[in-house]
Write a protein that holds these residues in place. Structure first.
Motif, short mmCIF file in Angstrom:
data_model
loop_
_atom_site.label_atom_id
_atom_site.label_comp_id
_atom_site.label_asym_id
_atom_site.label_seq_id
_atom_site.Cartn_x
_atom_site.Cartn_y
_atom_site.Cartn_z
N SER A 82 -2.89 3.64 -4.09
CA SER A 82 -2.61 2.88 -5.31
C SER A 82 -3.25 1.49 -5.28
N TYR A 83 -3.31 0.86 -4.12
CA TYR A 83 -3.94 -0.46 -4.04
C TYR A 83 -5.42 -0.36 -4.41
N ALA A 84 -6.12 0.61 -3.84
CA ALA A 84 -7.55 0.76 -4.13
C ALA A 84 -7.79 1.09 -5.60
N ALA A 85 -6.92 1.91 -6.18
CA ALA A 85 -7.07 2.26 -7.60
C ALA A 85 -6.94 1.02 -8.48
N VAL A 86 -5.95 0.19 -8.21
CA VAL A 86 -5.76 -1.04 -8.99
C VAL A 86 -6.93 -2.00 -8.76
N TYR A 87 -7.39 -2.09 -7.52
CA TYR A 87 -8.51 -2.98 -7.21
C TYR A 87 -9.74 -2.59 -8.03
N ILE A 88 -10.04 -1.30 -8.08
CA ILE A 88 -11.20 -0.83 -8.84
C ILE A 88 -11.01 -1.10 -10.33
N MET A 142 -15.91 9.67 -0.85
CA MET A 142 -14.96 8.97 0.02
C MET A 142 -13.63 8.92 -0.71
N THR A 143 -12.61 9.54 -0.13
CA THR A 143 -11.27 9.48 -0.69
C THR A 143 -10.49 8.43 0.08
N ILE A 144 -10.14 7.35 -0.60
CA ILE A 144 -9.37 6.28 0.04
C ILE A 144 -7.91 6.70 -0.01
N THR A 145 -7.32 6.90 1.16
CA THR A 145 -5.96 7.45 1.24
C THR A 145 -4.88 6.41 1.50
N HIS A 146 -5.24 5.28 2.12
CA HIS A 146 -4.20 4.32 2.50
C HIS A 146 -4.82 2.97 2.81
N THR A 147 -4.16 1.93 2.36
CA THR A 147 -4.50 0.57 2.77
C THR A 147 -3.23 -0.04 3.33
N GLY A 148 -3.28 -0.49 4.57
CA GLY A 148 -2.09 -1.03 5.21
C GLY A 148 -2.32 -2.40 5.81
N VAL A 149 -1.50 -3.35 5.40
CA VAL A 149 -1.54 -4.71 5.93
C VAL A 149 -0.12 -5.06 6.36
N PRO A 150 0.10 -5.36 7.64
CA PRO A 150 1.44 -5.72 8.09
C PRO A 150 1.98 -6.94 7.34
N ALA A 151 3.28 -6.95 7.11
CA ALA A 151 3.91 -8.05 6.36
C ALA A 151 3.63 -9.41 6.99
N ALA A 152 3.50 -9.45 8.30
CA ALA A 152 3.27 -10.72 8.99
C ALA A 152 1.98 -11.41 8.55
N VAL A 153 1.02 -10.65 8.05
CA VAL A 153 -0.26 -11.23 7.61
C VAL A 153 -0.53 -10.93 6.14
N GLY A 154 0.49 -10.50 5.43
CA GLY A 154 0.34 -10.20 4.02
C GLY A 154 0.07 -11.45 3.20
N GLY A 155 -0.50 -11.25 2.02
CA GLY A 155 -0.76 -12.37 1.12
C GLY A 155 -1.98 -13.20 1.45
N ARG A 156 -2.80 -12.72 2.35
CA ARG A 156 -3.99 -13.47 2.77
C ARG A 156 -5.29 -12.89 2.23
N GLY A 157 -5.19 -11.88 1.37
CA GLY A 157 -6.39 -11.27 0.81
C GLY A 157 -7.04 -10.22 1.70
N ILE A 158 -6.34 -9.80 2.73
CA ILE A 158 -6.91 -8.84 3.67
C ILE A 158 -7.14 -7.49 3.01
N ALA A 159 -6.17 -7.00 2.25
CA ALA A 159 -6.33 -5.70 1.59
C ALA A 159 -7.52 -5.72 0.64
N ALA A 160 -7.69 -6.82 -0.08
CA ALA A 160 -8.83 -6.94 -0.99
C ALA A 160 -10.15 -6.90 -0.22
N ASP A 161 -10.21 -7.61 0.89
CA ASP A 161 -11.44 -7.62 1.70
C ASP A 161 -11.74 -6.24 2.28
N LEU A 162 -10.70 -5.54 2.75
CA LEU A 162 -10.91 -4.18 3.27
C LEU A 162 -11.43 -3.27 2.17
N THR A 163 -10.83 -3.36 0.99
CA THR A 163 -11.23 -2.50 -0.12
C THR A 163 -12.65 -2.82 -0.57
N ARG A 164 -12.96 -4.08 -0.72
CA ARG A 164 -14.32 -4.48 -1.13
C ARG A 164 -15.35 -3.97 -0.13
#
Length: 91
Positions: A74-80, A34-56
């Motif tokens: 890059s987000y997924a790489a840092v998360y790992i 699985m090649t993770i190519t992009h994680t996108g969270v709109p600014a309106a809901v940013g800072g709520r841990g959504i990207a972390a939950d998607l990645t996990r």
């Protein structure tokens, strides 16, 4: 809060909608990688841990299916890097 992330296999992404804003983690699958190519969270809901939950959720799905992971996003790489329990998945 535990989010019920949707695994949209047809579109090759994981999804979560909060406050009418769609957040996604996109991936490609080649064999058992699985090649993770992009994680996108709109600014309106940013800072709520959504990207972390998607990645996990994506990483847990990869593990349960016996896939390796190539984090091009890059987000997924840092998360790992910050979560050693997932480093064995890296292809």
């Amino acid at each position: 809060m535990s989010r019920a992330i949707e695994f949209n296999e047809n579109q090759r992404r994981f999804e979560w909608t909060e406050d009418d804003a769609l957040s996604v983690l996109d991936y490609q699958l080649s064999g058992n990688v699985m090649t993770i190519t992009h994680t996108g969270v709109p600014a309106a809901v940013g800072g709520r841990g959504i990207a972390a939950d998607l990645t996990r959720h994506a990483l847990d799905t990869a593990r349960s299916r016996g896939w390796k992971v190539r984090p091009l996003c890059s987000y997924a790489a840092v998360y790992i890097k910050r979560h050693p329990e997932y480093q064995d998945l890296v292809a």
